[in-house]
Design a protein around this motif. Structure first.
Motif, PDB file in Angstrom:
ATOM      1  N   LYS A  56     -26.328   7.784  -1.860  1.00  0.00           N
ATOM      2  CA  LYS A  56     -27.559   8.496  -1.493  1.00  0.00           C
ATOM      3  C   LYS A  56     -28.330   8.961  -2.729  1.00  0.00           C
ATOM      4  CE  LYS A  56     -25.906  10.081   3.025  1.00  0.00           C
ATOM      5  NZ  LYS A  56     -25.491  11.241   3.865  1.00  0.00           N
ATOM      6  N   ALA A  57     -27.600   9.296  -3.790  1.00  0.00           N
ATOM      7  CA  ALA A  57     -28.265   9.746  -5.018  1.00  0.00           C
ATOM      8  C   ALA A  57     -28.920   8.585  -5.766  1.00  0.00           C
ATOM      9  CB  ALA A  57     -27.253  10.449  -5.924  1.00  0.00           C
ATOM     10  N   LYS A  58     -28.307   7.412  -5.716  1.00  0.00           N
ATOM     11  CA  LYS A  58     -28.778   6.268  -6.501  1.00  0.00           C
ATOM     12  C   LYS A  58     -29.888   5.470  -5.831  1.00  0.00           C
ATOM     13  CE  LYS A  58     -24.876   5.012  -9.486  1.00  0.00           C
ATOM     14  NZ  LYS A  58     -25.661   4.888 -10.732  1.00  0.00           N
ATOM     15  N   PHE A  59     -29.890   5.437  -4.489  1.00  0.00           N
ATOM     16  CA  PHE A  59     -30.794   4.527  -3.795  1.00  0.00           C
ATOM     17  C   PHE A  59     -31.619   5.254  -2.745  1.00  0.00           C
ATOM     18  CE2 PHE A  59     -27.111   2.063  -5.187  1.00  0.00           C
ATOM     19  CZ  PHE A  59     -27.743   1.052  -5.919  1.00  0.00           C
ATOM     20  N   ASP A  60     -32.899   4.949  -2.716  1.00  0.00           N
ATOM     21  CA  ASP A  60     -33.813   5.462  -1.701  1.00  0.00           C
ATOM     22  C   ASP A  60     -33.847   4.436  -0.581  1.00  0.00           C
ATOM     23  OD1 ASP A  60     -35.902   6.240  -0.091  1.00  0.00           O
ATOM     24  OD2 ASP A  60     -37.294   6.643  -1.731  1.00  0.00           O
ATOM     25  N   ARG A  61     -33.238   4.774   0.545  1.00  0.00           N
ATOM     26  CA  ARG A  61     -33.129   3.808   1.646  1.00  0.00           C
ATOM     27  C   ARG A  61     -34.489   3.252   2.048  1.00  0.00           C
ATOM     28  NH1 ARG A  61     -33.567   3.006   6.943  1.00  0.00           N
ATOM     29  NH2 ARG A  61     -31.933   1.837   8.033  1.00  0.00           N
ATOM     30  N   ALA A  62     -35.504   4.085   2.051  1.00  0.00           N
ATOM     31  CA  ALA A  62     -36.829   3.658   2.509  1.00  0.00           C
ATOM     32  C   ALA A  62     -37.414   2.553   1.641  1.00  0.00           C
ATOM     33  CB  ALA A  62     -37.774   4.854   2.544  1.00  0.00           C
ATOM     34  N   LYS A  63     -36.950   2.449   0.404  1.00  0.00           N
ATOM     35  CA  LYS A  63     -37.499   1.439  -0.511  1.00  0.00           C
ATOM     36  C   LYS A  63     -36.689   0.144  -0.518  1.00  0.00           C
ATOM     37  CE  LYS A  63     -39.659   4.812  -3.595  1.00  0.00           C
ATOM     38  NZ  LYS A  63     -39.708   5.393  -4.957  1.00  0.00           N
ATOM     39  N   ASP A  94       0.816  -1.221   0.000  1.00  0.00           N
ATOM     40  CA  ASP A  94       0.000   0.000   0.000  1.00  0.00           C
ATOM     41  C   ASP A  94       0.848   1.269   0.000  1.00  0.00           C
ATOM     42  OD1 ASP A  94      -1.947  -1.900   0.352  1.00  0.00           O
ATOM     43  OD2 ASP A  94      -2.901  -0.913   2.057  1.00  0.00           O
ATOM     44  N   ASP A  95       0.321   2.298  -0.641  1.00  0.00           N
ATOM     45  CA  ASP A  95       0.863   3.647  -0.527  1.00  0.00           C
ATOM     46  C   ASP A  95       0.469   4.154   0.863  1.00  0.00           C
ATOM     47  OD1 ASP A  95       1.430   6.365  -0.642  1.00  0.00           O
ATOM     48  OD2 ASP A  95       0.626   6.633  -2.662  1.00  0.00           O
ATOM     49  N   MET A  96       1.434   4.400   1.720  1.00  0.00           N
ATOM     50  CA  MET A  96       1.162   4.793   3.103  1.00  0.00           C
ATOM     51  C   MET A  96       1.289   6.303   3.326  1.00  0.00           C
ATOM     52  SD  MET A  96       0.465   2.012   4.766  1.00  0.00           S
ATOM     53  CE  MET A  96       0.661   0.219   4.682  1.00  0.00           C
ATOM     54  N   SER A  97       1.376   7.078   2.263  1.00  0.00           N
ATOM     55  CA  SER A  97       1.536   8.519   2.408  1.00  0.00           C
ATOM     56  C   SER A  97       0.244   9.180   2.864  1.00  0.00           C
ATOM     57  CB  SER A  97       1.982   9.132   1.079  1.00  0.00           C
ATOM     58  OG  SER A  97       0.934   9.018   0.115  1.00  0.00           O
ATOM     59  N   GLU A  98       0.369  10.394   3.394  1.00  0.00           N
ATOM     60  CA  GLU A  98      -0.823  11.145   3.781  1.00  0.00           C
ATOM     61  C   GLU A  98      -1.632  11.553   2.553  1.00  0.00           C
ATOM     62  OE1 GLU A  98       0.465  14.305   6.383  1.00  0.00           O
ATOM     63  OE2 GLU A  98       0.278  12.986   8.119  1.00  0.00           O
ATOM     64  N   ALA A  99      -0.971  11.769   1.446  1.00  0.00           N
ATOM     65  CA  ALA A  99      -1.695  12.100   0.213  1.00  0.00           C
ATOM     66  C   ALA A  99      -2.597  10.944  -0.195  1.00  0.00           C
ATOM     67  CB  ALA A  99      -0.707  12.432  -0.907  1.00  0.00           C
ATOM     68  N   ALA A 100      -2.097   9.720  -0.042  1.00  0.00           N
ATOM     69  CA  ALA A 100      -2.907   8.537  -0.364  1.00  0.00           C
ATOM     70  C   ALA A 100      -4.089   8.429   0.591  1.00  0.00           C
ATOM     71  CB  ALA A 100      -2.053   7.281  -0.306  1.00  0.00           C
ATOM     72  N   ALA A 101      -3.866   8.734   1.869  1.00  0.00           N
ATOM     73  CA  ALA A 101      -4.959   8.705   2.841  1.00  0.00           C
ATOM     74  C   ALA A 101      -6.021   9.739   2.490  1.00  0.00           C
ATOM     75  CB  ALA A 101      -4.415   8.952   4.246  1.00  0.00           C
ATOM     76  N   ASP A 102      -5.585  10.903   2.041  1.00  0.00           N
ATOM     77  CA  ASP A 102      -6.528  11.952   1.616  1.00  0.00           C
ATOM     78  C   ASP A 102      -7.360  11.474   0.429  1.00  0.00           C
ATOM     79  OD1 ASP A 102      -5.682  13.701   3.569  1.00  0.00           O
ATOM     80  OD2 ASP A 102      -4.260  14.740   2.258  1.00  0.00           O
ATOM     81  N   ARG A 103      -6.692  10.853  -0.537  1.00  0.00           N
ATOM     82  CA  ARG A 103      -7.406  10.365  -1.727  1.00  0.00           C
ATOM     83  C   ARG A 103      -8.430   9.302  -1.338  1.00  0.00           C
ATOM     84  NH1 ARG A 103      -2.140  10.765  -3.947  1.00  0.00           N
ATOM     85  NH2 ARG A 103      -1.759   8.520  -3.680  1.00  0.00           N
ATOM     86  N   ALA A 104      -8.056   8.422  -0.421  1.00  0.00           N
ATOM     87  CA  ALA A 104      -8.962   7.357   0.002  1.00  0.00           C
ATOM     88  C   ALA A 104     -10.191   7.925   0.699  1.00  0.00           C
ATOM     89  CB  ALA A 104      -8.232   6.375   0.922  1.00  0.00           C
ATOM     90  N   LEU A 105      -9.988   8.921   1.563  1.00  0.00           N
ATOM     91  CA  LEU A 105     -11.119   9.514   2.283  1.00  0.00           C
ATOM     92  C   LEU A 105     -12.028  10.280   1.315  1.00  0.00           C
ATOM     93  CD1 LEU A 105     -12.358   9.863   5.110  1.00  0.00           C
ATOM     94  CD2 LEU A 105     -11.095  12.018   5.290  1.00  0.00           C
ATOM     95  N   GLU A 106     -11.442  10.991   0.366  1.00  0.00           N
ATOM     96  CA  GLU A 106     -12.251  11.715  -0.613  1.00  0.00           C
ATOM     97  C   GLU A 106     -13.038  10.727  -1.481  1.00  0.00           C
ATOM     98  OE1 GLU A 106     -13.890  14.810  -2.979  1.00  0.00           O
ATOM     99  OE2 GLU A 106     -13.208  14.597  -0.899  1.00  0.00           O
ATOM    100  N   TRP A 107     -12.422   9.612  -1.826  1.00  0.00           N
ATOM    101  CA  TRP A 107     -13.139   8.574  -2.580  1.00  0.00           C
ATOM    102  C   TRP A 107     -14.335   8.070  -1.781  1.00  0.00           C
ATOM    103  CZ3 TRP A 107     -14.600   3.640  -1.607  1.00  0.00           C
ATOM    104  CH2 TRP A 107     -15.083   2.898  -2.686  1.00  0.00           C
ATOM    105  N   GLN A 108     -14.128   7.850  -0.473  1.00  0.00           N
ATOM    106  CA  GLN A 108     -15.240   7.408   0.371  1.00  0.00           C
ATOM    107  C   GLN A 108     -16.362   8.446   0.399  1.00  0.00           C
ATOM    108  OE1 GLN A 108     -12.905   6.182   4.075  1.00  0.00           O
ATOM    109  NE2 GLN A 108     -14.590   4.720   4.121  1.00  0.00           N
ATOM    110  N   ARG A 109     -15.990   9.705   0.539  1.00  0.00           N
ATOM    111  CA  ARG A 109     -17.000  10.767   0.604  1.00  0.00           C
ATOM    112  C   ARG A 109     -17.848  10.793  -0.670  1.00  0.00           C
ATOM    113  NH1 ARG A 109     -18.172  15.505  -1.204  1.00  0.00           N
ATOM    114  NH2 ARG A 109     -16.316  15.614  -2.546  1.00  0.00           N
ATOM    115  N   LYS A 110     -17.182  10.706  -1.813  1.00  0.00           N
ATOM    116  CA  LYS A 110     -17.914  10.723  -3.078  1.00  0.00           C
ATOM    117  C   LYS A 110     -18.784   9.485  -3.234  1.00  0.00           C
ATOM    118  CE  LYS A 110     -14.798  13.703  -5.731  1.00  0.00           C
ATOM    119  NZ  LYS A 110     -13.839  13.773  -6.851  1.00  0.00           N
ATOM    120  N   SER A 111     -18.298   8.348  -2.741  1.00  0.00           N
ATOM    121  CA  SER A 111     -19.095   7.121  -2.856  1.00  0.00           C
ATOM    122  C   SER A 111     -20.371   7.221  -2.027  1.00  0.00           C
ATOM    123  CB  SER A 111     -18.266   5.900  -2.422  1.00  0.00           C
ATOM    124  OG  SER A 111     -18.138   5.827  -1.009  1.00  0.00           O
ATOM    125  N   VAL A 112     -20.309   7.880  -0.888  1.00  0.00           N
ATOM    126  CA  VAL A 112     -21.500   8.061  -0.051  1.00  0.00           C
ATOM    127  C   VAL A 112     -22.486   8.990  -0.757  1.00  0.00           C
ATOM    128  CG1 VAL A 112     -22.343   9.093   2.105  1.00  0.00           C
ATOM    129  CG2 VAL A 112     -20.402   7.514   2.146  1.00  0.00           C
TER     130      VAL A 112
END
Length: 595
Positions: free
Chosen positions: A76-83, A54-72
């Motif tokens: 939320k845009a694709k799926f209606d939890r209530a359904k 793994d890339d253990m740099s802080e830049a890689a950690a930033d990219r991973a967290l931003e990827w998670q944020r966008k995935s969330v």
């Protein structure tokens, strides 16, 4: 088709289709996430990106967290939890939970202890290479040699982060640096680095290359070439990286606190601890609330210990009984290779007994086996906690219950049985193996680690084992109470260290006064809490929640309560925060009532 059948088919399609859609989406996203971590793929038994660390740099950690944020956002845009049907809603919630937990802790980047004496990357990443990277074909050995260089690069990336954090006021206490120096040295001692014998990594290289040759997959010339290539990268990349680590550890010793305490004294330390506590317990309990729960539990368990003291006919106070169990030679195997093997054999026998009992209490059983091993010499620490290493989903790699056997006086026999159940069956192995072997949940859920759930389950099963016929020796039952009070003591000490400013010595004193555990074991435990803020609180908080849920189910279901069904409900959908587990058990109770 009748109208009723048509409506039934339409309803089935309406509920199944959204679940299939979100599962497919989550699996695709998880594949993207794994592309950010070749080591996560390795732990899962996959060989994609097999030549990478793994890339253990802080830049890689930033990219991973931003990827998670966008995935969330996309979720939320694709799926209606209530359904969504209930299990798909759980997947939805868990995907968001992962990100929110990571985002909460990312705010405290400068507070993190990067290296420590127990699970630091200076030993953990080499262990990954040697224990997880299997070599079944020549291409796997090519990847192994590439990964040697990757280990060196990753260690230096982490060293840069550790230096920044230390400069910002977050450095481990002196005892941790002192322990890490010989650990790091051990990884560059012996051939091909110099010194007597072979280093651990060189032994591993030779074993894996010789295995290919023995299987007829390479000839002697190719075997020699592999060894020469590995030697070159070990000397030119691995060794210099470890020399830099050692030099920095040594330079930090005089700067580090000789009187060890918690993270509360560090800049922003109290807020960091509260975030770690919330992450570790998956609750909003305050440090003061956790501290009080611990004090109450310590008092309760001491009452049960008094009963066993009377049962065995000991004349004296509970403190005197603690001293007797702590010091009498009958409660320890000899500090020899024969004594260490006796410990492993005994733990293996207890696990074999438990295997026979499992079908009475569980409907779903793991396919993968579990074995007992001594911790490798390069990362072994006297008195350090035993731990579990996960099996693969196909069972080709068994789960491992690892024991630190450097100092047998830190491994009391009365605690052996309960720890075997916690680490192996019906504890950690049961949980992790079943999760990995599930075929009807999104893949990311198979590899989730939720501290309060996982460790709460381990502690819950220690007590469950008594129902299952274990602890026939009253001293073993006392050992069970010893480990339970140990986890209650953790609530007191962890919050004491990190929220109230307790020192290591204050913590050791409190532990000694309230437990028969060996002093070397106690000191190693306290040092663990110091360098891993919050983690130790998950055990008792998680156990208490699971006991609460079981009592609720037994009360509400009465004669309809089925212990196997309850345990399958806890384990059958993999790990989750305690609030989501609470909701899952409530749904199961309603389903049982409806029947």
């Amino acid at each position: 088709m009748s109208k009723a059948l048509f409506i039934g088919a339409w309803l089935l399609a309406w509920t199944v289709a959204p679940a299939e859609q979100i599962n497919a989406w989550l699996d695709a996203k998880y594949e993207e996430q794994l592309d950010l971590s070749p080591m996560a793929r390795g732990y899962a038994g996959e060989k994609k990106d097999y030549d990478k660390i793994d890339d253990m740099s802080e830049a890689a950690a930033d990219r991973a967290l931003e990827w998670q944020r966008k995935s969330v956002e996309e979720l939320k845009a694709k799926f209606d939890r209530a359904k969504l049907p209930p299990d798909a809603q759980l997947s939805y919630d868990l995907w968001i939970y992962q990100y929110e937990d990571a985002a909460s802790l990312a705010k405290f980047r400068r507070n993190v202890y990067v290296f420590d004496q127990l699970y630091g990357p200076h030993t953990r990443i080499p262990q990954f290479l040697m224990q997880i990277h299997s070599v079944d074909a020549p291409a796997d050995m090519d990847a192994y040699i590439a990964r040697i260089g990757g280990v060196a690069r990753a260690e230096l990336q982490l060293l840069e982060i550790a230096k920044k954090n230390a400069a910002a006021g977050s450095r481990v206490p002196r005892f941790s640096y002192v322990a890490m120096i010989p650990q790091a040295r051990a990884l560059i001692t012996g051939a091909p680095f110099g010194g007597q014998g072979n280093s651990a990594v060189w032994n591993d290289v030779q074993t894996k290359v010789d295995g290919l040759a023995k299987a007829g997959k390479i000839d002697a010339v190719k075997a020699d070439a592999y060894k020469a290539a590995a030697r070159k990268v070990l000397l030119e990349q691995w060794k210099p990286a470890y020399e830099q680590l050692i030099a920095w550890f040594e330079s930090e010793v005089p700067k580090a606190d000789a009187v060890a305490t918690g993270v509360g004294k560090n800049p922003n330390g109290k807020a960091y601890y509260e975030a770690m506590l919330a992450s570790s317990t998956t609750t909003q309990l305050t440090p003061e609330q956790v501290h009080r729960i611990g004090l109450n539990e310590v008092a309760r368990i001491k009452g049960e210990m008094e009963q066993i003291k009377q049962q065995v006919g000991f004349q004296g106070t509970l403190q005197e009984f603690f001293k007797f169990v702590r010091e009498d030679d009958r409660f320890y195997y000899p500090n020899t290779d024969q004594g260490r093997q006796a410990y492993i054999d005994s733990a293996t026998a207890h696990i074999a007994f438990m295997k026979q009992q499992l079908p009475k209490y569980f409907g779903v059983l793991p396919k993968a086996d579990v074995v007992v091993k001594r911790v490798e010499s390069y990362r072994e620490v006297a008195g350090a906690p035993q731990h579990y290493y996960m099996s693969t989903a196909d069972g080709s790699r068994p789960g491992v219950f690892y024991a630190h056997l450097l100092d047998m006086r830190a491994m009391p026999i009365p605690q052996l049985e309960v720890i075997a159940y916690h680490e192996a069956l019906p504890g950690h192995h049961m949980n992790f193996a079943i999760a990995r072997e599930l075929t009807d949940i999104p893949n990311f859920r198979k590899y989730l680690y939720i501290n309060a759930y996982q460790e709460g389950w381990g502690l819950y099963t220690e007590k469950l084992a008594k129902e299952m016929g274990a602890y026939k020796d009253p001293y073993s039952d006392f050992g069970r109470l010893t480990t339970e009070i140990w986890r209650a003591i953790r609530l007191v000490i962890d919050t004491g260290l990190h929220s109230k400013g307790w020192t290591e010595e204050q913590s050791v004193k409190y532990f000694l006064e309230n437990s028969p555990a060996a002093e070397s074991q106690i000191r190693a435990e306290v040092q663990r809490y110091i360098i891993m803020p919050g983690q130790a609180t998950g055990y008792k908080i998680g156990m208490m929640k699971m006991e609460e849920l079981r009592k609720r189910a037994e009360t509400q279901l009465g004669s309809k309560f089925d212990i196997r069904g309850f345990h399958d409900t806890i384990l059958g959908r993999a790990q989750m925060p305690l609030d989501l587990l609470d909701q899952r058990v409530d749904r199961w109770i309603e389903e049982q009532r409806a029947r």
